[in-house]
Write a protein that holds these residues in place. Structure first.
Motif, short mmCIF file in Angstrom:
data_model
loop_
_atom_site.label_atom_id
_atom_site.label_comp_id
_atom_site.label_asym_id
_atom_site.label_seq_id
_atom_site.Cartn_x
_atom_site.Cartn_y
_atom_site.Cartn_z
N VAL A 155 0.86 -1.18 0.00
CA VAL A 155 0.00 0.00 0.00
C VAL A 155 0.90 1.23 0.00
O VAL A 155 1.74 1.39 0.88
N GLU A 156 0.73 2.09 -0.99
CA GLU A 156 1.48 3.35 -1.04
C GLU A 156 0.50 4.49 -0.81
O GLU A 156 -0.27 4.86 -1.69
N MET A 157 0.51 5.03 0.40
CA MET A 157 -0.39 6.12 0.75
C MET A 157 0.03 7.39 0.02
O MET A 157 1.22 7.71 -0.04
N ILE A 158 -0.94 8.11 -0.52
CA ILE A 158 -0.64 9.40 -1.14
C ILE A 158 -0.63 10.46 -0.05
O ILE A 158 -1.33 10.34 0.96
N ASN A 159 0.17 11.51 -0.26
CA ASN A 159 0.34 12.50 0.80
C ASN A 159 -0.77 13.55 0.80
O ASN A 159 -0.52 14.75 0.71
N GLU A 160 -1.99 13.07 0.92
CA GLU A 160 -3.15 13.93 1.12
C GLU A 160 -3.70 13.66 2.52
O GLU A 160 -3.73 12.51 2.97
N PRO A 161 -4.16 14.69 3.23
CA PRO A 161 -4.63 14.50 4.60
C PRO A 161 -5.73 13.45 4.70
O PRO A 161 -6.60 13.36 3.84
N MET A 162 -5.67 12.65 5.75
CA MET A 162 -6.70 11.64 6.00
C MET A 162 -6.97 11.58 7.50
O MET A 162 -6.04 11.58 8.30
N ASP A 163 -8.21 11.51 7.85
CA ASP A 163 -8.59 11.38 9.25
C ASP A 163 -8.19 10.01 9.77
O ASP A 163 -8.34 8.99 9.09
N ALA A 164 -7.66 9.96 11.00
CA ALA A 164 -7.19 8.71 11.57
C ALA A 164 -8.32 7.70 11.73
O ALA A 164 -8.12 6.50 11.54
N GLY A 165 -9.51 8.18 12.06
CA GLY A 165 -10.64 7.27 12.21
C GLY A 165 -11.03 6.62 10.91
O GLY A 165 -11.32 5.41 10.85
N VAL A 166 -11.06 7.41 9.82
CA VAL A 166 -11.35 6.85 8.51
C VAL A 166 -10.28 5.84 8.12
O VAL A 166 -10.57 4.75 7.61
N PHE A 167 -9.02 6.18 8.39
CA PHE A 167 -7.93 5.27 8.05
C PHE A 167 -8.04 3.94 8.78
O PHE A 167 -7.86 2.87 8.18
N VAL A 168 -8.34 3.98 10.07
CA VAL A 168 -8.46 2.74 10.83
C VAL A 168 -9.58 1.87 10.29
O VAL A 168 -9.45 0.64 10.17
N SER A 169 -10.70 2.48 9.94
CA SER A 169 -11.81 1.71 9.38
C SER A 169 -11.40 1.04 8.08
O SER A 169 -11.68 -0.14 7.85
N ILE A 195 2.98 -0.97 4.20
CA ILE A 195 2.38 0.35 4.03
C ILE A 195 3.50 1.39 3.97
O ILE A 195 4.23 1.57 4.95
N LYS A 196 3.61 2.04 2.83
CA LYS A 196 4.57 3.12 2.67
C LYS A 196 3.87 4.42 3.05
O LYS A 196 3.00 4.89 2.33
N MET A 197 4.26 4.97 4.20
CA MET A 197 3.56 6.11 4.77
C MET A 197 4.39 7.38 4.59
O MET A 197 5.46 7.51 5.20
N PRO A 198 3.97 8.31 3.75
CA PRO A 198 4.72 9.55 3.58
C PRO A 198 4.74 10.36 4.86
O PRO A 198 3.85 10.25 5.71
N ILE A 199 5.75 11.18 4.99
CA ILE A 199 5.94 11.93 6.23
C ILE A 199 4.76 12.86 6.51
O ILE A 199 4.47 13.19 7.66
N GLU A 200 4.04 13.28 5.45
CA GLU A 200 2.89 14.16 5.65
C GLU A 200 1.75 13.48 6.40
O GLU A 200 0.87 14.14 6.95
N LEU A 201 1.75 12.12 6.43
CA LEU A 201 0.68 11.38 7.10
C LEU A 201 1.17 10.76 8.41
O LEU A 201 0.75 9.67 8.79
N VAL A 202 2.03 11.48 9.11
CA VAL A 202 2.57 10.97 10.36
C VAL A 202 1.47 10.71 11.38
O VAL A 202 1.62 9.86 12.27
#
Length: 339
Positions: free
Chosen positions: A92-106, A125-132
């Protein structure tokens, strides 16, 4: 962005691929109107869906709740976009756009369930630094750090109940030492102004670390040029040493490279090198520091034997493999083989 989206309804289960755009504001648009294929009691039919979530989600990076309400979980039943790797897992390569943690967990929980049903093994999961803000929720769902670079963190989880076969992170750093001699049997040596040798007065070969994606032979040419201003040509690897627990608990490979000087006017690198010169080889080898350390004595002996014509090292032969069209080098002794 392509996403695999799974709807669960009774009695139908829908799984299709759509194009979507996420907007995290007071009204969250999950995806555009599409025509999915519906499987109902063994028959395929067409339907149209246009779905909007009107829930508000806090966009503060670490304060977002990792758990959605039951109603939100029923509405958000999708899985993360992923590609298969070569070993039975997914990436999974996450794009560096904001995402709510609750949505992500679901999404993550639904995805893990889906991948387990598919028999997948490792999940990366490749997590960009913007999604820390999503790192902690992922860790709480069973992921751990595999490695980190300047712009991302790689998280991983092993799904089967059997022992993990996931490869560990890179275990070695690679370095070079450059042995150059001129026609007067003088060796190129430097004194460093920092590090372990800074201020010691020890004369040593130019050394350095191989960069990512750089071949050993090219690294040796580069380091000689950077430290002394001397142009050179790689000839052979004379010897190499492996050590452990040397750099951030990683192992270390160090290659002694014989180089042919192409220029002789020394211009030391001011930032790292205190002095540089051509020194008679026997004077270099007689230094107390060299004689005191067994490894350096061995290296000096190898270089002396090579200088006298009684030793053959490993030359770099360019090669291409059947599984990769990229050029690489095979280092071998060419003295006794006809290429």
């Amino acid at each position: 962005m392509m996403a695999c989206v799974k709807f669960i309804s009774r009695p139908s289960i829908l799984c299709f691929t759509i194009s979507r755009t996420l907007y995290f504001n007071s009204k969250i648009r999950l995806f555009s109107t599409v025509k999915p294929t519906i499987k109902t009691q063994g028959k395929l039919s067409k339907a149209r869906f246009g779905i909007n979530l009107n829930s508000r989600f806090s966009m503060s990076s670490s304060s977002a709740s990792p758990v959605l309400s039951e109603q939100q979980n029923q509405q958000v039943d999708r899985i993360l976009e992923a590609r298969n790797d070569d070993h039975g897992g997914v990436m999974v390569e996450m794009i560096n756009e904001p995402m709510d943690a609750g949505v992500f967990v679901s999404l993550l929980r639904a995805s893990l369930s889906h991948w387990r049903c598919q028999g997948k093994k490792g999940v990366w999961i490749k997590m960009p630094i913007e999604l820390v803000n999503l790192v902690e929720p992922a860790v709480k769902e069973g992921f751990y750090f595999h490695h980190a670079e300047s712009k991302y963190i790689m998280l991983v989880q092993w799904l089967p109940s059997i022992a993990s076969t996931l490869p560990v992170n890179a275990s070695h750093r690679v370095g070079i030492g450059a042995f150059l001699m001129n026609e007067k049997n003088e060796v190129l040596v430097v004194q460093e102004n920092s590090g372990n040798f800074g201020g010691t007065g020890v004369w040593k070969f130019p050394t350095g670390v191989v960069d990512e994606g750089e071949d050993i032979c090219d690294a040796a040419v580069r380091e000689v040029k950077e430290e002394t201003g001397i142009d050179s040509k790689f000839l052979e690897i004379l010897a190499f040493r492996q050590s452990h627990k040397s750099f951030f608990e990683k192992s270390d490979l160090f290659f002694v490279c014989m180089m042919q000087p192409l220029s002789f006017d020394i211009r030391p690198q001011e930032a790292e090198i205190e002095a540089a010169q051509w020194m008679p080889y026997e004077e270099y080898a007689a230094q107390p520091f060299v004689q005191k350390h067994e490894l350096l004595r061995y290296v000096a002996d190898v270089c002396r034997t090579k200088k006298d014509g009684g030793y053959s090292g490993f030359s770099a032969v360019p090669t291409v493999t059947s599984f990769s069209k990229k050029k690489s080098y095979l280092y071998l002794n060419r003295q006794d083989i006809d290429l």
